[in-house]
Design a protein around this motif. Structure first.
Motif, short mmCIF file in Angstrom:
data_model
loop_
_atom_site.label_atom_id
_atom_site.label_comp_id
_atom_site.label_asym_id
_atom_site.label_seq_id
_atom_site.Cartn_x
_atom_site.Cartn_y
_atom_site.Cartn_z
N ILE A 1 -40.37 -15.40 -12.54
CA ILE A 1 -39.35 -14.83 -11.65
C ILE A 1 -39.81 -14.96 -10.19
O ILE A 1 -39.03 -15.34 -9.31
CB ILE A 1 -39.04 -13.37 -12.06
N VAL B 1 -32.74 -15.83 -6.45
CA VAL B 1 -31.92 -15.36 -5.32
C VAL B 1 -32.74 -15.67 -4.08
O VAL B 1 -33.82 -15.10 -3.87
CB VAL B 1 -31.63 -13.84 -5.42
N PHE C 1 -28.44 0.57 -17.57
CA PHE C 1 -29.35 -0.57 -17.40
C PHE C 1 -30.83 -0.21 -17.55
O PHE C 1 -31.70 -1.04 -17.30
CB PHE C 1 -29.11 -1.24 -16.03
N ILE D 1 -19.75 -8.41 -10.20
CA ILE D 1 -21.21 -8.52 -9.92
C ILE D 1 -22.01 -8.46 -11.22
O ILE D 1 -22.97 -9.20 -11.39
CB ILE D 1 -21.72 -7.52 -8.86
N THR E 1 -31.02 -15.43 -14.11
CA THR E 1 -31.93 -15.40 -15.27
C THR E 1 -32.12 -16.82 -15.80
O THR E 1 -33.22 -17.19 -16.24
CB THR E 1 -31.36 -14.47 -16.36
N GLU F 1 -34.41 -10.05 -21.65
CA GLU F 1 -33.79 -11.30 -22.12
C GLU F 1 -34.79 -12.43 -22.17
O GLU F 1 -34.85 -13.19 -23.14
CB GLU F 1 -32.73 -11.75 -21.10
N CYS G 1 -32.57 -5.03 -7.63
CA CYS G 1 -31.75 -5.53 -8.73
C CYS G 1 -31.52 -4.48 -9.83
O CYS G 1 -32.47 -3.97 -10.43
CB CYS G 1 -32.41 -6.76 -9.33
N GLY H 1 -30.23 -5.12 -12.65
CA GLY H 1 -30.41 -5.74 -13.96
C GLY H 1 -31.83 -6.21 -14.23
O GLY H 1 -32.06 -7.00 -15.14
N PHE I 1 -30.87 -12.65 0.98
CA PHE I 1 -29.70 -11.81 1.27
C PHE I 1 -29.72 -11.58 2.78
O PHE I 1 -30.73 -11.84 3.45
CB PHE I 1 -29.75 -10.48 0.50
N ARG J 1 -23.73 3.08 -7.62
CA ARG J 1 -24.89 2.60 -8.39
C ARG J 1 -25.21 3.57 -9.53
O ARG J 1 -25.57 3.15 -10.64
CB ARG J 1 -26.08 2.45 -7.44
N LEU K 1 -21.30 -3.81 -5.48
CA LEU K 1 -22.42 -2.93 -5.16
C LEU K 1 -23.26 -3.40 -3.97
O LEU K 1 -23.65 -2.61 -3.13
CB LEU K 1 -23.37 -2.90 -6.36
N VAL K 2 -23.51 -4.69 -3.95
CA VAL K 2 -24.46 -5.21 -2.97
C VAL K 2 -23.87 -5.24 -1.55
O VAL K 2 -24.57 -5.38 -0.57
CB VAL K 2 -24.98 -6.59 -3.46
N ALA L 1 -38.65 -10.95 -5.80
CA ALA L 1 -37.51 -11.71 -6.32
C ALA L 1 -36.36 -10.80 -6.73
O ALA L 1 -35.20 -11.24 -6.76
CB ALA L 1 -37.95 -12.57 -7.50
#
Ligand code: HEM
Length: 429
Positions: free
Chosen positions: A309, A315, A122, A264, A273, A387, A378, A380, A318, A115, A103-104, A370
């Motif tokens: 986070i 991350v 999600f 991914i 995470t 989580e 993101c 997720g 990018f 997506r 995807l990215v 982030a």
């Protein structure tokens, strides 16, 4: 137009060296200087080992670039920093700049179509359905930690395995395959840190390392081809079934894109995470008052999760490719130029965050980057927050107090980074 701001060689070396990110305060000092003096700076390798790129360190510029997905593309140049040698290797091995097309890596018009396939899955409404399963995993993980205590390495006992269990559960990967998935992920992403790759990569030639990484990709591809076959025959309501049975323009995903989608989801969600979870725990261990406050008042938990986070920014960057000539921060970027949007730098920009190095659970607003922003933000992020919240609820129920029990160490990595060891002394409730 004035001459481009070119980073001095020593700073250029520092910002691309995996070890720099293990020395967190040092790299934050460098970003502070750059934001002030050269917020958009050209990074040129003295020995030409990588293609020159623009380093973007201000929050405002990282936000603008992330949101403008027409001018700043995730393709054709690699979306993660890599040397010319690594990119050439990828090209030779797969015909693409990246070992995995996920995807990215895609831009419009393919990206929104891909997506859309899993976006609903999600969203919080759907994640509610798996909350009880995640809670059970959180409690099992905390049980094991307490059994292993009172002194534990929190990364090994909790923050490493827990997000991996969650991701594997949503993909329907059986528990006995998890160690293999963990090893493959670390070979792909943690390859810059010998302790994490588990393969003694530091003794290997660059070519051997690249072989190992491409072997990891091939293993992932074979594994997920089998999983997709199974979910086509026996669909369930897990995300693996959604991907296996997805149609784009009336056709199933081609094999490489199918594998990329699984990879991914399998890889983006655990080291990230894990790093934020470990960061939150370190902050609480170093601040017993804050720990006591949140233990007594769980409404503080979402603030702690969000701040962890931002504060950890797992991350770290990018890359983007400019689609056209454009000015950013007073610098003239040319069509085709490669750019690094640095989330660590943006999330520590004092123009956006007061006292940015402080872990402040009450920080509000906390519009950190982030998770990125714009079309690639993101996928997720709700899962990651869920989580972490569930895990900390379990931890706060079961622990009376925590204290540091040794030196916490960060991994060497320019891309996804965070704590690789966090020794703690745990007193159960
Ligand atoms: C993309 C960070 C957890 C799946 C991203 C991006 C960032 C990021 C910075 C790129 C955004 C951009 O280019 O604007 C994080 C952090 C996490 C986390 C910090 C944990 C604290 C997860 C989880 C999953 C996940 C749990 C799912 C299992 C993805 C996917 C993408 C993505 C699929 C690609 C989205 C796209 O290109 O459209 N993440 N992530 N991430 N993340 Fe996460």
């Amino acid at each position: 137009m004035s001459k481009p701001a070119v980073l001095p060689e020593d700073i250029a070396r520092e910002v691309i060296a995996p070890e720099s990110y293990a020395e967190w305060n040092g790299v934050l000092d460098t970003f502070d200087r750059l934001r002030e003096e050269m917020p958009v700076a050209k990074v040129i390798a003295e020995d030409d080992v990588f293609e020159p790129f623009w380093l973007i360190t201000r929050y405002e510029d990282v936000m603008r670039i992330s949101k403008d997905n027409k001018t700043f593309l995730n393709n054709p140049k690699p979306v993660v920093f890599s040397t010319r040698e690594a990119t050439a290797f990828s090209q030779a091995a797969t015909g693409s700049n990246m070992l995995v097309d996920s995807l990215v890596v895609f831009d419009a018009p393919i990206h929104p179509k891909y997506r859309k396939l899993t976006m609903d899955w999600f969203m919080p409404r759907n994640l509610d359905k798996i909350e009880a399963e995640i809670r059970a995993l959180a409690h099992r993980t905390v049980d094991r930690m307490i059994e292993a205590g009172p002194e534990v390495d929190f990364v090994i006992e909790v923050s490493g395995p827990y997000p991996l269990h969650v991701v594997m559960q949503i993909l329907g990967v059986p528990e006995e395959d998890e160690p293999r998935m963990m090893m493959l992920t670390q070979q792909m992403f943690g390859g810059q840190d010998a302790d994490l790759s588990g393969t003694g990569m530091d003794n290997m030639t660059p070519e051997q390392v690249l072989q190992l990484v491409s072997g990891a990709v091939k293993s992932f591809e074979d594994y997920f081809a089998q999983l997709a076959k199974d979910r086509r025959a026996n669909p369930t309501d897990d995300v693996a079934s959604v991907i296996a049975n997805a149609l784009v323009d009336g056709k199933p995903l081609p094999p490489r894109d199918l594998a990329g989608y699984y990879i991914i989801v399998a890889t983006a969600g655990h080291d990230t995470t894990s790093a934020s979870t470990a960061g939150a725990m370190m902050a609480l261990a170093n601040d017993p008052e804050q720990f006591a406050r949140v233990k007594a008042d769980r409404s503080l938990l979402p603030g702690i999760v969000e701040e962890a986070i931002r504060w950890t920014s797992p991350v770290q960057h990018f890359m983007r490719t400019a689609a056209e000539d454009v000015e950013v921060g007073g610098q003239q970027i040319k069509a085709g130029d490669w750019m690094m949007i640095n989330y660590v730098a943006a999330n520590h920009d004092p123009a956006q965050f007061e006292n940015p190095r402080k872990f402040d659970a009450a920080r509000s607003p906390n519009r950190h980057l982030a998770f990125g922003a714009g079309a690639h933000q993101c996928l997720g992020l709700h899962l990651a927050r869920l989580e972490m919240r569930i895990l900390f609820e379990a931890l706060l129920d079961r622990i009376e107090s925590i204290a540091p029990a040794g030196e916490a160490k960060r991994s060497n990595s320019t891309f996804v980074g965070g704590l690789k060891t966090l020794p703690l002394r745990i007193t159960p409730a």
